[in-house]
Each structure stands twice: as C-alpha cells, then as structure tokens.
Design an enzyme around this catalytic site. Structure first.
Site, mmCIF file in Angstrom:
data_model
loop_
_atom_site.group_PDB
_atom_site.id
_atom_site.type_symbol
_atom_site.label_atom_id
_atom_site.label_comp_id
_atom_site.label_asym_id
_atom_site.label_seq_id
_atom_site.Cartn_x
_atom_site.Cartn_y
_atom_site.Cartn_z
ATOM 1 N N HIS A 194 0.808 -1.299 0.146
ATOM 2 C CA HIS A 194 0.114 0.044 0.102
ATOM 3 C C HIS A 194 0.774 1.313 -0.017
ATOM 4 C CE1 HIS A 194 0.354 0.870 4.435
ATOM 5 N NE2 HIS A 194 0.435 -0.453 4.614
ATOM 6 N N ASP B 140 -0.395 4.397 0.681
ATOM 7 C CA ASP B 140 -1.024 5.313 1.732
ATOM 8 C C ASP B 140 -0.143 5.244 3.302
ATOM 9 O OD1 ASP B 140 -2.466 2.964 2.173
ATOM 10 O OD2 ASP B 140 -3.918 4.115 3.289
ATOM 11 N N ASP C 178 6.419 1.428 6.685
ATOM 12 C CA ASP C 178 4.957 0.867 6.300
ATOM 13 C C ASP C 178 4.553 1.642 5.551
ATOM 14 O OD1 ASP C 178 2.483 -0.122 6.565
ATOM 15 O OD2 ASP C 178 2.246 0.399 8.715
ATOM 16 N N GLU D 158 -5.142 1.105 2.773
ATOM 17 C CA GLU D 158 -4.763 0.228 3.917
ATOM 18 C C GLU D 158 -5.054 0.900 5.179
ATOM 19 O OE1 GLU D 158 -2.838 -2.640 6.559
ATOM 20 O OE2 GLU D 158 -2.331 -0.488 6.237
ATOM 21 N N GLU D 159 -4.451 1.919 5.290
ATOM 22 C CA GLU D 159 -4.425 2.618 6.705
ATOM 23 C C GLU D 159 -5.802 3.013 7.106
ATOM 24 O OE1 GLU D 159 -1.831 2.107 8.352
ATOM 25 O OE2 GLU D 159 -0.242 2.275 7.119
ATOM 26 N N ASP E 224 3.811 -5.785 3.186
ATOM 27 C CA ASP E 224 3.525 -5.087 4.381
ATOM 28 C C ASP E 224 3.902 -5.755 5.608
ATOM 29 O OD1 ASP E 224 2.506 -2.955 5.833
ATOM 30 O OD2 ASP E 224 0.536 -3.321 5.195
ATOM 31 N N HIS F 48 -27.622 1.817 45.682
ATOM 32 C CA HIS F 48 -26.657 1.632 46.559
ATOM 33 C C HIS F 48 -27.194 0.614 47.699
ATOM 34 C CE1 HIS F 48 -29.076 3.885 49.618
ATOM 35 N NE2 HIS F 48 -29.204 4.630 48.488
HETATM 36 ZN ZN LIG Z 1 0.995 -1.314 6.229
#
Ligand SMILES: [Zn+2]
Length: 248
Positions: free
Chosen positions: A87, A89, A120, A153-154, A180, A213
């Site tokens: 990915h 992004d 990543d 993906e993110e 990834d 209570h």
């Molecule tokens: Zn990733």
C-alpha cells in the site's frame, strides 16, 4: 543472492535510495481529504516506478475511494504468477511535536531512513519494485509478477474487497507476497507466513436505570459489569481457543 543481482543493486544503489526518498516525500495520507491530490500524485509515482522497473503495463485503477495501482510483467502465461500486495498510503503523522525530523522530509540516521511510511509500507513495497527491476534488467525472470499497491490500507481497506471481486481474472495468481511486514533483523531476512486478524463488535449491557446502593430498594439485581465479564470470558476456553460457534 546471485552475484549478477548484487552487482546491479550495488551499481544502482544511490538511484534506488533517491527514488525511495522521493516517494517518501509525498504526503499520501489516506485518512485526510486535504491529501486527496497527494494520493493521486503518489499513485502516479508508483505507476511510473512499476513501468520503469520493467512492467509490461501499469495502471491507476479507480475504486470507490482512493485508487489502486496495478502492474504486471508476464513472461509466459503457462508459468506460475506471483502477486505482490502493498500500500502507498500512510498514517497521519500527528502529533508532529513527537517527530525529531519532519515526517515527509526523509532523514537518514545510522543508515536508517526516518520518514512517515518508510517502514510501512513504502520502503517494503519499493524493495519489491526494485527486485522486479533487478530481475528484468538481468534477464532473471522465472515467474510472472503482478503488483497490487492500494491506497486505503491505513483506513481499513474499505474498497479492496469489492475491487478484488471485480478484478478476479486480472489479479489471478499462484502465490501472494505481502510486502507489508518486517524482518527479524538486518541479519535475519524473514518471511512472515501469518498475521493476526482484527474483528470487533460493540456490546452494550444495561441494568438498573438508577443508582442502587446498599439496602433493599430494587431487590436483587445483576451487575452489568459481571454480565459483561461473563460474556467476554465465555469467548475463549481454558486454552485461549475461541469458542464462538462458526468462528474460523
Ligand atoms: Zn502497512
């Protein structure tokens, strides 16, 4: 690694690095609408890199969200096909004050690249793009190779399922290689063979509609916390295996 590949990599090392740094400079933050045009710029850069690496064709494919980039190098339809998934992004970089260098200005410290997306997943999928280049430029291809580099993906890949279902033939492969992931260390190249999934539900348990209570008012009442604890505990057995019927 074959010496021919190593020689090619060493000869082109600076270019490989600079191309990756250029990719890291694009703020392709899928979660923020103000980065919509950066997403397109990044998709274009990925497409270009795939073509330059030797893909016969590469294209930016629309989805209901950010586009995906597809590329392929088919040497012989009768041979096996590897599909590389990655990915382009990245996560939003905030909080910015925790960065020691601006997130989209890659900085190299002790041989490591620090930038949003370097680990990543731009660094990893770019490694596979460069692997393709080495294979094509040294006439070493033994399988067909396809790439699917998505842009969502993110944010949970909300359109990937539909995209894959609509492009079954195009994406058909014998093996899927996911970029990834990570390696144990520089000395231990690693292939991950499985990862955790993610599944979540929201459960609301309500009990008495007012404070009860000590005393007798309201009679005997189950505490919603106890009920919730029982529900959560019943999801696994004593070996931590999931007990939900039908769970695979
Ligand atoms: Zn990733």
């Amino acid at each position: 690694m074959s010496q021919v590949w190593k020689d090619y990599q060493e000869k082109n090392n600076d270019r490989f690095l600079n191309e990756m740094l250029d990719l890291l400079r694009i703020p392709s933050v899928s979660a923020k609408t103000e980065h919509k045009s950066d997403m397109l710029t990044c998709a274009e850069a990925v497409k270009k890199s795939l073509l330059e690496a030797g893909c016969d064709k590469a294209e930016i494919m629309a989805t209901d969200g950010h586009p995906a980039v597809y590329g392929e190098k088919i040497i012989d339809p009768a041979k096996p096909t590897v599909l590389v998934y990655g990915h382009y992004d990245v996560q939003p970089p905030e909080p910015l004050e925790l960065w020691t260098n601006p997130p989209f200005e890659p900085t190299i410290v002790d041989g490591k690249v620090f930038a949003r997306g370097s680990a990543d997943d731009k660094g990893q999928f770019y490694m596979h793009v460069k692997a393709l280049e080495i294979l094509t430029k040294t006439n070493s291809m033994t399988t067909n190779i396809k790439f699917l580099i998505e842009g969502e993906e993110e944010i949970g890949s909300p359109n990937l399922g539909k995209f894959v279902a609509a492009n079954k033939e195009l994406l058909k492969a014998d093996v899927i290689l996911i970029s990834d992931s990570s390696m144990l260390s520089m000395e231990n190249p690693s292939l991950d063979t499985g990862v955790r999934g993610l599944s979540y539900i929201q459960v609301e348990v309500t009990g008495a509609n007012r404070d009860l209570h000590s005393g007798t008012y309201g009679g005997a009442v189950a505490n919603p916390i106890t009920i919730l604890a029982q529900m959560i505990a019943s999801c696994h057995d004593e070996n931590n295996h999931i007990t939900i019927p039908g769970f695979l």
